[in-house]
Every structure is written in structure tokens, then in C-alpha cells.
Design a protein around this motif. Sequence first.
Motif, PDB file in Angstrom:
ATOM      1  N   LYS A  15       0.832  -1.210   0.000  1.00  0.00           N
ATOM      2  CA  LYS A  15       0.000   0.000   0.000  1.00  0.00           C
ATOM      3  C   LYS A  15       0.865   1.258   0.000  1.00  0.00           C
ATOM      4  CE  LYS A  15      -3.717  -2.484   0.507  1.00  0.00           C
ATOM      5  NZ  LYS A  15      -4.637  -2.708  -0.634  1.00  0.00           N
ATOM      6  N   GLY A  16       0.265   2.333  -0.466  1.00  0.00           N
ATOM      7  CA  GLY A  16       0.971   3.615  -0.481  1.00  0.00           C
ATOM      8  C   GLY A  16       0.282   4.624   0.401  1.00  0.00           C
ATOM      9  N   VAL A  17       1.075   5.473   1.060  1.00  0.00           N
ATOM     10  CA  VAL A  17       0.494   6.544   1.862  1.00  0.00           C
ATOM     11  C   VAL A  17       1.034   7.884   1.370  1.00  0.00           C
ATOM     12  CG1 VAL A  17       0.179   5.187   3.951  1.00  0.00           C
ATOM     13  CG2 VAL A  17       2.302   6.430   3.618  1.00  0.00           C
ATOM     14  N   LEU A  18       0.228   8.892   1.552  1.00  0.00           N
ATOM     15  CA  LEU A  18       0.706  10.230   1.241  1.00  0.00           C
ATOM     16  C   LEU A  18       1.454  10.728   2.460  1.00  0.00           C
ATOM     17  CD1 LEU A  18       0.485  12.223  -1.110  1.00  0.00           C
ATOM     18  CD2 LEU A  18      -1.358  13.346   0.163  1.00  0.00           C
ATOM     19  N   ASN A  19       2.742  10.953   2.304  1.00  0.00           N
ATOM     20  CA  ASN A  19       3.559  11.397   3.425  1.00  0.00           C
ATOM     21  C   ASN A  19       3.487  12.912   3.523  1.00  0.00           C
ATOM     22  OD1 ASN A  19       5.333  11.391   5.538  1.00  0.00           O
ATOM     23  ND2 ASN A  19       7.158  11.115   4.280  1.00  0.00           N
ATOM     24  N   HIS A  20       2.906  13.384   4.606  1.00  0.00           N
ATOM     25  CA  HIS A  20       2.784  14.824   4.767  1.00  0.00           C
ATOM     26  C   HIS A  20       4.165  15.449   4.995  1.00  0.00           C
ATOM     27  CE1 HIS A  20       2.369  12.613   8.488  1.00  0.00           C
ATOM     28  NE2 HIS A  20       2.882  13.634   9.130  1.00  0.00           N
ATOM     29  N   THR A  21       4.263  16.715   4.733  1.00  0.00           N
ATOM     30  CA  THR A  21       5.533  17.398   4.945  1.00  0.00           C
ATOM     31  C   THR A  21       5.585  17.951   6.367  1.00  0.00           C
ATOM     32  OG1 THR A  21       4.585  19.419   4.086  1.00  0.00           O
ATOM     33  CG2 THR A  21       5.794  18.041   2.545  1.00  0.00           C
ATOM     34  N   LEU A  67      12.846  -0.621   9.509  1.00  0.00           N
ATOM     35  CA  LEU A  67      13.100  -1.689  10.479  1.00  0.00           C
ATOM     36  C   LEU A  67      12.616  -3.049   9.986  1.00  0.00           C
ATOM     37  CD1 LEU A  67      11.824   0.285  13.594  1.00  0.00           C
ATOM     38  CD2 LEU A  67      14.210  -0.057  12.920  1.00  0.00           C
ATOM     39  N   GLN A  68      11.592  -3.040   9.168  1.00  0.00           N
ATOM     40  CA  GLN A  68      11.052  -4.294   8.612  1.00  0.00           C
ATOM     41  C   GLN A  68      10.493  -4.000   7.227  1.00  0.00           C
ATOM     42  OE1 GLN A  68       8.151  -7.074  10.785  1.00  0.00           O
ATOM     43  NE2 GLN A  68       6.818  -6.205   9.208  1.00  0.00           N
ATOM     44  N   GLY A  69      10.660  -4.961   6.312  1.00  0.00           N
ATOM     45  CA  GLY A  69      10.120  -4.774   4.969  1.00  0.00           C
ATOM     46  C   GLY A  69      10.859  -3.683   4.228  1.00  0.00           C
ATOM     47  N   GLY A  70      10.150  -2.961   3.374  1.00  0.00           N
ATOM     48  CA  GLY A  70      10.772  -1.897   2.602  1.00  0.00           C
ATOM     49  C   GLY A  70       9.717  -1.079   1.891  1.00  0.00           C
ATOM     50  N   TYR A  71      10.143   0.003   1.307  1.00  0.00           N
ATOM     51  CA  TYR A  71       9.204   0.820   0.524  1.00  0.00           C
ATOM     52  C   TYR A  71       9.942   1.515  -0.605  1.00  0.00           C
ATOM     53  CZ  TYR A  71      10.962   5.134   2.725  1.00  0.00           C
ATOM     54  OH  TYR A  71      11.752   6.175   3.125  1.00  0.00           O
ATOM     55  N   SER A  72       9.154   1.989  -1.549  1.00  0.00           N
ATOM     56  CA  SER A  72       9.725   2.751  -2.656  1.00  0.00           C
ATOM     57  C   SER A  72       9.037   4.096  -2.732  1.00  0.00           C
ATOM     58  CB  SER A  72       9.516   2.014  -3.987  1.00  0.00           C
ATOM     59  OG  SER A  72      10.179   0.764  -3.951  1.00  0.00           O
ATOM     60  N   ASP A  73       9.794   5.100  -3.126  1.00  0.00           N
ATOM     61  CA  ASP A  73       9.179   6.379  -3.466  1.00  0.00           C
ATOM     62  C   ASP A  73       9.941   6.944  -4.661  1.00  0.00           C
ATOM     63  OD1 ASP A  73      11.510   7.569  -2.556  1.00  0.00           O
ATOM     64  OD2 ASP A  73      10.592   8.439  -0.764  1.00  0.00           O
ATOM     65  N   ALA A  74       9.701   8.204  -4.964  1.00  0.00           N
ATOM     66  CA  ALA A  74      10.308   8.776  -6.168  1.00  0.00           C
ATOM     67  C   ALA A  74      11.838   8.732  -6.102  1.00  0.00           C
ATOM     68  CB  ALA A  74       9.827  10.218  -6.337  1.00  0.00           C
ATOM     69  N   ASP A  75      12.395   8.664  -4.872  1.00  0.00           N
ATOM     70  CA  ASP A  75      13.851   8.675  -4.732  1.00  0.00           C
ATOM     71  C   ASP A  75      14.479   7.289  -4.837  1.00  0.00           C
ATOM     72  OD1 ASP A  75      13.908  11.411  -4.368  1.00  0.00           O
ATOM     73  OD2 ASP A  75      13.607  11.252  -2.201  1.00  0.00           O
ATOM     74  N   GLY A  76      13.677   6.237  -4.847  1.00  0.00           N
ATOM     75  CA  GLY A  76      14.248   4.900  -4.959  1.00  0.00           C
ATOM     76  C   GLY A  76      13.627   3.937  -3.977  1.00  0.00           C
ATOM     77  N   HIS A  77      14.361   2.842  -3.724  1.00  0.00           N
ATOM     78  CA  HIS A  77      13.861   1.806  -2.826  1.00  0.00           C
ATOM     79  C   HIS A  77      14.639   1.844  -1.509  1.00  0.00           C
ATOM     80  CE1 HIS A  77      13.584  -2.285  -1.049  1.00  0.00           C
ATOM     81  NE2 HIS A  77      12.316  -2.106  -1.368  1.00  0.00           N
ATOM     82  N   TYR A  78      13.906   1.681  -0.403  1.00  0.00           N
ATOM     83  CA  TYR A  78      14.518   1.667   0.926  1.00  0.00           C
ATOM     84  C   TYR A  78      14.189   0.346   1.598  1.00  0.00           C
ATOM     85  CZ  TYR A  78      15.194   6.606   0.112  1.00  0.00           C
ATOM     86  OH  TYR A  78      15.593   7.785  -0.428  1.00  0.00           O
ATOM     87  N   GLY A  79      15.242  -0.363   2.034  1.00  0.00           N
ATOM     88  CA  GLY A  79      15.060  -1.642   2.705  1.00  0.00           C
ATOM     89  C   GLY A  79      15.522  -1.540   4.150  1.00  0.00           C
ATOM     90  N   HIS A  97       5.948  13.289  -0.613  1.00  0.00           N
ATOM     91  CA  HIS A  97       6.086  12.110  -1.466  1.00  0.00           C
ATOM     92  C   HIS A  97       5.178  10.996  -0.989  1.00  0.00           C
ATOM     93  CE1 HIS A  97       9.738  10.632   1.033  1.00  0.00           C
ATOM     94  NE2 HIS A  97       8.933  11.353   1.739  1.00  0.00           N
ATOM     95  N   ARG A  98       5.140   9.952  -1.793  1.00  0.00           N
ATOM     96  CA  ARG A  98       4.198   8.891  -1.531  1.00  0.00           C
ATOM     97  C   ARG A  98       4.925   7.561  -1.480  1.00  0.00           C
ATOM     98  NH1 ARG A  98       0.865   5.403  -4.399  1.00  0.00           N
ATOM     99  NH2 ARG A  98      -1.213   5.121  -3.465  1.00  0.00           N
ATOM    100  N   PRO A  99       5.350   7.149  -0.262  1.00  0.00           N
ATOM    101  CA  PRO A  99       6.009   5.853  -0.157  1.00  0.00           C
ATOM    102  C   PRO A  99       5.010   4.704  -0.343  1.00  0.00           C
ATOM    103  CG  PRO A  99       5.884   6.931   2.003  1.00  0.00           C
ATOM    104  CD  PRO A  99       5.287   7.875   1.015  1.00  0.00           C
ATOM    105  N   VAL A 100       5.437   3.698  -1.085  1.00  0.00           N
ATOM    106  CA  VAL A 100       4.610   2.509  -1.296  1.00  0.00           C
ATOM    107  C   VAL A 100       5.354   1.313  -0.723  1.00  0.00           C
ATOM    108  CG1 VAL A 100       3.512   1.013  -3.004  1.00  0.00           C
ATOM    109  CG2 VAL A 100       3.624   3.485  -3.403  1.00  0.00           C
ATOM    110  N   ALA A 101       4.720   0.624   0.243  1.00  0.00           N
ATOM    111  CA  ALA A 101       5.371  -0.525   0.892  1.00  0.00           C
ATOM    112  C   ALA A 101       5.540  -1.680  -0.090  1.00  0.00           C
ATOM    113  CB  ALA A 101       4.544  -0.972   2.093  1.00  0.00           C
ATOM    114  N   ILE A 154       7.696  -1.473   8.499  1.00  0.00           N
ATOM    115  CA  ILE A 154       7.762  -0.753   9.781  1.00  0.00           C
ATOM    116  C   ILE A 154       9.006   0.135   9.787  1.00  0.00           C
ATOM    117  CG2 ILE A 154       7.997  -0.974  12.285  1.00  0.00           C
ATOM    118  CD1 ILE A 154       6.489  -3.606  12.131  1.00  0.00           C
ATOM    119  N   CYS A 155       8.806   1.392  10.124  1.00  0.00           N
ATOM    120  CA  CYS A 155       9.910   2.356  10.138  1.00  0.00           C
ATOM    121  C   CYS A 155       9.893   3.150  11.434  1.00  0.00           C
ATOM    122  CB  CYS A 155       9.767   3.385   9.004  1.00  0.00           C
ATOM    123  SG  CYS A 155       9.654   2.689   7.366  1.00  0.00           S
ATOM    124  N   LEU A 156      11.063   3.663  11.792  1.00  0.00           N
ATOM    125  CA  LEU A 156      11.163   4.683  12.830  1.00  0.00           C
ATOM    126  C   LEU A 156      11.315   6.020  12.122  1.00  0.00           C
ATOM    127  CD1 LEU A 156      11.718   5.555  15.858  1.00  0.00           C
ATOM    128  CD2 LEU A 156      14.151   5.428  15.228  1.00  0.00           C
TER     129      LEU A 156
END
Length: 215
Positions: free
Chosen positions: A139-145, A155-167, A180-184, A191-193
Motif C-alpha cells: 500500500k501507499g500513503v501520502l507522506n505529509h511534509t 526496520l522491517q520490509g521496505g518501501y519505494s518512493d520517487a527517490d528509490g527503494h529503501y530496505g 512524497h508517496r512511499p509505497v510498501a 515498519i519504520c522509525l
Amino acid sequence: MIAHHPPLELLFDYAAGVSAESASLLAASHLVFCRECRDRVARIEALGGAMIDRLPGEAPAAGAFEAVLGRLDEPEEILPQPEFDAVTRTILPSPLRDYLNADLKDLKWRRRSLVHEEVPLGRTEDGAKLTLLKIHAGKGVLNHTHKGEEFTLVLQGGYSDADGHYGRGDVAVGDPSVTHRPVADPGEDCICLTVVQGPLHFTGLVGRIINPFVH
Ligand SMILES: [Zn+2]
């Protein structure tokens, strides 16, 4: 493989023992995942030590170097280790576990939308706001500024946004001016901190001194 590291300034301050609580927590947690940054911190510490050894009788910039010296000389305080359950030990790096001092299952997730939940963790001594964020798999969420700079440690899983993939272990540095809009990633909740600071608490001093030697 870690692809996204915290800014070098953060590691400089961490190595010198002068970073704010939120920056220390972020740096220490990332280091658990990242051998490359552990090596960087070790090099910075070694350089700091070597530079102190070479100082003539009267040390300039006494405050900063004393801070470095203090960190190098202080024995690590050994505290009794609390017991955490297996899930908590698997997902949370030890600095974050110790900071939270709670098992993941005991944290209260609050649903923020159909696809994401949060646990507000309050503020660190330096006023940074800590949050655990869970984005449901795929799923994707709109990340507020935010007004302050935002760091996100996966911390778990990963997501992608316009800047690339984060694991797992990657650190994203949010530009407060960009929404931006991260998509898990599919298959597993992400899960992120997140650490939202006011103005950044880098002193920059140690960085300016050591920076030329680290590159
Ligand atoms: Zn790193």
C-alpha cells in the motif's frame, strides 16, 4: 545491502559523542545494520584520537576536543539487559529496544488511515518527535511534509518512493519541502522509525575538522 546512509555530519557528531539524543539513537540504530558506517565511525574515532595525540601543549577548541576525549576515555557503562521477546529482538535494533524498553506487542498502534498505523513515541531530550510507522504491505500513503527535517529508518520490509527503494537498515532523509508517496513492498508490512527534528542538531565542528581526511 544498505543503500541509503545517514548524512556524514550525523556520524561525525555521533563519533565525537556530541550528537543530540535523537541523532544518537538514529545513528546507533543504523550502525547495527550497516558495516560501512561502523567502519566510518571507527575511522573518525581513530582520526580524532590521532589528532588529539598530536596537539601541542595547549589544545585549541578545548570544548570540542574534550568532548571527543571524554567519549574515547569513558568506559562503557554496563547495565542489566532487560529481556525482550523474539519478535522485538528480530525487528528492533538494540539501541532502539533499549530506548523504548518495551516489546513491540505492548505498543499501541493507532490507525491513521486504511493503510497505515503509527505509535507515537514522544519526544527525545532535544525535542525531536519519534514515531513508529507501519505501512501495510503493497500500500501507499501520502507522506505529509513537516517543518523540521525528517529521518526514516526502515526496520522491517521496505518501501519505494520517487527517490528509490529503501530496505531494512536504510535511512531516508526527508526534505520538508517535498511531499512524497512511499509505497510498501508487497508481502510484508513495512515498519519504520521516523525522527522529525526541528533545526538539525549537528554541531558541524567535528565534521569541518575531520571531513577532508575521511574522503
Ligand atoms: Zn550506513
